[in-house]
Design an enzyme around this catalytic site. Structure first.
Site, PDB file in Angstrom:
ATOM      1  N   HIS A  17      48.898  41.199  35.783  1.00 48.80           N
ATOM      2  CA  HIS A  17      47.448  41.377  36.002  1.00 48.80           C
ATOM      3  C   HIS A  17      46.829  40.000  36.166  1.00 48.80           C
ATOM      4  O   HIS A  17      46.642  39.268  35.192  1.00 48.80           O
ATOM      5  CB  HIS A  17      46.807  42.109  34.821  1.00 48.80           C
ATOM      6  N   HIS A  19      43.874  37.457  38.428  1.00 46.03           N
ATOM      7  CA  HIS A  19      42.785  37.236  39.390  1.00 46.03           C
ATOM      8  C   HIS A  19      42.967  35.863  40.026  1.00 46.03           C
ATOM      9  O   HIS A  19      42.900  34.847  39.331  1.00 46.03           O
ATOM     10  CB  HIS A  19      41.418  37.290  38.695  1.00 46.03           C
ATOM     11  N   ARG A  21      41.175  35.164  43.033  1.00 47.52           N
ATOM     12  CA  ARG A  21      39.968  34.904  43.848  1.00 47.52           C
ATOM     13  C   ARG A  21      40.354  34.537  45.278  1.00 47.52           C
ATOM     14  O   ARG A  21      41.411  34.872  45.758  1.00 47.52           O
ATOM     15  CB  ARG A  21      39.088  33.813  43.214  1.00 47.52           C
ATOM     16  N   LYS A 102      44.160  49.831  42.178  1.00 44.93           N
ATOM     17  CA  LYS A 102      43.359  49.534  40.977  1.00 44.93           C
ATOM     18  C   LYS A 102      42.124  50.425  40.920  1.00 44.93           C
ATOM     19  O   LYS A 102      41.338  50.474  41.864  1.00 44.93           O
ATOM     20  CB  LYS A 102      42.940  48.061  41.008  1.00 44.93           C
ATOM     21  N   HIS A 139      41.218  50.043  34.893  1.00 50.99           N
ATOM     22  CA  HIS A 139      40.292  49.350  33.989  1.00 50.99           C
ATOM     23  C   HIS A 139      39.683  50.437  33.103  1.00 50.99           C
ATOM     24  O   HIS A 139      38.822  51.192  33.552  1.00 50.99           O
ATOM     25  CB  HIS A 139      39.205  48.593  34.759  1.00 50.99           C
ATOM     26  N   HIS A 177      44.884  45.532  30.326  1.00 50.15           N
ATOM     27  CA  HIS A 177      44.250  44.729  29.272  1.00 50.15           C
ATOM     28  C   HIS A 177      43.726  45.585  28.109  1.00 50.15           C
ATOM     29  O   HIS A 177      42.532  45.592  27.825  1.00 50.15           O
ATOM     30  CB  HIS A 177      43.142  43.835  29.823  1.00 50.15           C
ATOM     31  N   ASP A 250      45.356  38.779  32.854  1.00 51.84           N
ATOM     32  CA  ASP A 250      43.946  38.932  33.250  1.00 51.84           C
ATOM     33  C   ASP A 250      43.282  37.562  33.341  1.00 51.84           C
ATOM     34  O   ASP A 250      42.077  37.430  33.113  1.00 51.84           O
ATOM     35  CB  ASP A 250      43.183  39.851  32.281  1.00 51.84           C
ATOM     36  N   ALA A 266      32.225  37.383  32.756  1.00 60.00           N
ATOM     37  CA  ALA A 266      33.341  37.782  31.893  1.00 60.00           C
ATOM     38  C   ALA A 266      34.647  37.248  32.449  1.00 60.00           C
ATOM     39  O   ALA A 266      34.919  37.422  33.639  1.00 60.00           O
ATOM     40  CB  ALA A 266      33.402  39.302  31.804  1.00 60.00           C
TER      41      ALA A 266
HETATM   42  O1  DOR Z   1      37.063  39.509  31.803  1.00 60.80           O
HETATM   43  C1  DOR Z   1      37.279  40.022  32.880  1.00 60.80           C
HETATM   44  N1  DOR Z   1      37.174  39.319  34.038  1.00 60.80           N
HETATM   45  N2  DOR Z   1      37.585  41.301  32.926  1.00 60.80           N
HETATM   46  C2  DOR Z   1      37.706  41.965  34.083  1.00 60.80           C
HETATM   47  O2  DOR Z   1      37.954  43.139  34.046  1.00 60.80           O
HETATM   48  C3  DOR Z   1      37.463  41.295  35.377  1.00 60.80           C
HETATM   49  C4  DOR Z   1      37.633  39.848  35.264  1.00 60.80           C
HETATM   50  C5  DOR Z   1      37.062  39.109  36.452  1.00 60.80           C
HETATM   51  O3  DOR Z   1      37.355  39.488  37.591  1.00 60.80           O
HETATM   52  O4  DOR Z   1      36.352  38.139  36.251  1.00 60.80           O
HETATM   53 ZN    ZN Z   2      41.226  41.810  35.383  1.00 57.25          ZN
END
Ligand code: DOR
Ligand code: ZN
Length: 347
Positions: A17, A19, A21, A102, A139, A177, A250, A266
């Site tokens: 999992h 990210h 970007r 997802k 999620h 997560h 994550d 977040a």
């Molecule tokens: O903390 C998080 N950040 N939780 C998520 O589900 C998405 C992620 C984000 O893409 O920034």
């Molecule tokens: Zn995530």
């Protein structure tokens, strides 16, 4: 007493999992993950989201360009919307491009506005995924404003996930997560089609770490960290050698000024020090021998992929390891304690 263990070699780990970007941020963070992990499930919550096979293929090329010569396989996912086309999903899976879909409940987290409001609308896609064995990454939080944010995962299990699993029984699901004892227990009781990822940061912080003595925006993530009893339950799940729990960091980079903000984003950026921190946590739990299952074996087993050929060697140094506090404009997760475990080599 046996001497304390000071090194550990495991098959090269994967991140189930992640990210990455796009654009400049992708250039910054992709090499960080690729330095340690052989593969990662790439989250599709870009703006606009990755919803079609063609978009996933193009994003994969951008990721490969950003990692350069490093050996790294991005495992692509599609962002499920109420208009997702089942044939497109099936074609993207059958070509080997896409490894999961997802599900974001609309409004649950960063860039989730295009997510699902009415599960009934996506049942035909989910049925097709069940037929072809394509996993759904979930999620797991309800978005209903009346539900307390600390209860959103537990309520999701009862009101969304359990009915969904009854509605589409053959669907393979990864609860992403997980942050609660309820989720860990639910996964244990769920049979072979249900698994969960656990992040590094949820093994380290509880909600006090985020809120006592001042608000610490770099510990704010979703699902939000819960009470200590839940952190301990997650540690038990991650370090207990149970095959249906595996690592999904994550790792979610945001520019520091958007974290340290009146309405902070977040996400914790843990890609850089995750493996060191996990060695620290697993050692604390007397379970260094279980790190290999959690980070390198259980994930591929669930996704039906081989364990990586390469290895990672971790060593325990005499002095604390110094991680950079920032990478470009992203703040690196600070566990709040010294870490002696270091990744020595990844081959
Ligand atoms: O903390 C998080 N950040 N939780 C998520 O589900 C998405 C992620 C984000 O893409 O920034
Ligand atoms: Zn995530």
């Amino acid at each position: 007493m046996a001497a304390a263990q000071t090194s550990l070699t495991i098959p090269r780990p994967d991140d189930w999992h992640l990210h990455l970007r796009d654009g400049a941020m992708l250039q910054t963070v992709a090499p960080v993950s690729a330095a340690h992990f052989a593969r990662a499930i790439i989250m599709p919550n870009l703006v606009p989201p990755v919803v079609t096979g063609a978009q996933a293929a193009a994003y994969r090329e951008r990721i490969l360009a950003a990692v350069g010569k490093a050996q790294f396989e991005p495992l692509m996912t599609l962002y499920l919307t109420e208009t997702t086309n089942a044939d497109d999903v099936a074609a993207a899976a059958e070509s080997g491009l896409v490894k999961a879909v997802k599900l974001y409940p609309a409004g649950a987290t960063t860039n989730s506005d295009a997510g699902v409001r009415d599960i009934e609308k996506v049942v035909p896609v989910l049925e097709r995924m069940a037929q072809i064995g394509l996993p759904l990454c979930v999620h797991g939080e309800v978005t209903n404003g009346e539900i307390d944010i600390f209860d959103r995962e537990a309520v999701f299990i009862e009101t969304v996930l359990e009915p969904l699993r009854k509605r589409v029984p053959g669907l393979r699901i990864v609860m992403e997560h997980i942050t609660t004892a309820q989720a860990a227990d639910y996964v244990r009781s769920g049979g072979d089609n249900l698994a969960a990822t656990i992040t590094t940061h949820h093994l380290i912080i509880n909600r006090n770490h985020m809120l006592v003595g001042g608000i610490r925006p770099h510990y704010y993530c979703l699902p939000v960290a819960k009470r200590e009893e839940h952190r301990l339950a997650l540690r038990k799940a991650a370090t207990g050698g149970e095959a249906r729990f595996f690592l999904g960091t994550d790792s979610a980079p945001h520019p520091t000024d958007l974290k340290e903000n009146a309405c902070g984003c977040a996400g914790c950026f843990t890609a850089l020090n995750t493996m060191s921190l996990l060695a620290h946590v697993f050692e604390e739990e007397g379970a260094l021998d279980k790190l290999e299952g959690f980070a390198s074996r259980n994930g591929p087993a669930f996704y039906g992929l081989p364990v990586n050929d390469g290895t990672m060697r971790l060593v325990k140094r005499d002095k604390p390891v110094n991680f950079p506090a920032t990478i470009a404009d992203v703040t690196v997760f600070d566990p709040g304690f010294e870490t002696f475990w270091d990744v020595e080599t990844t081959i």
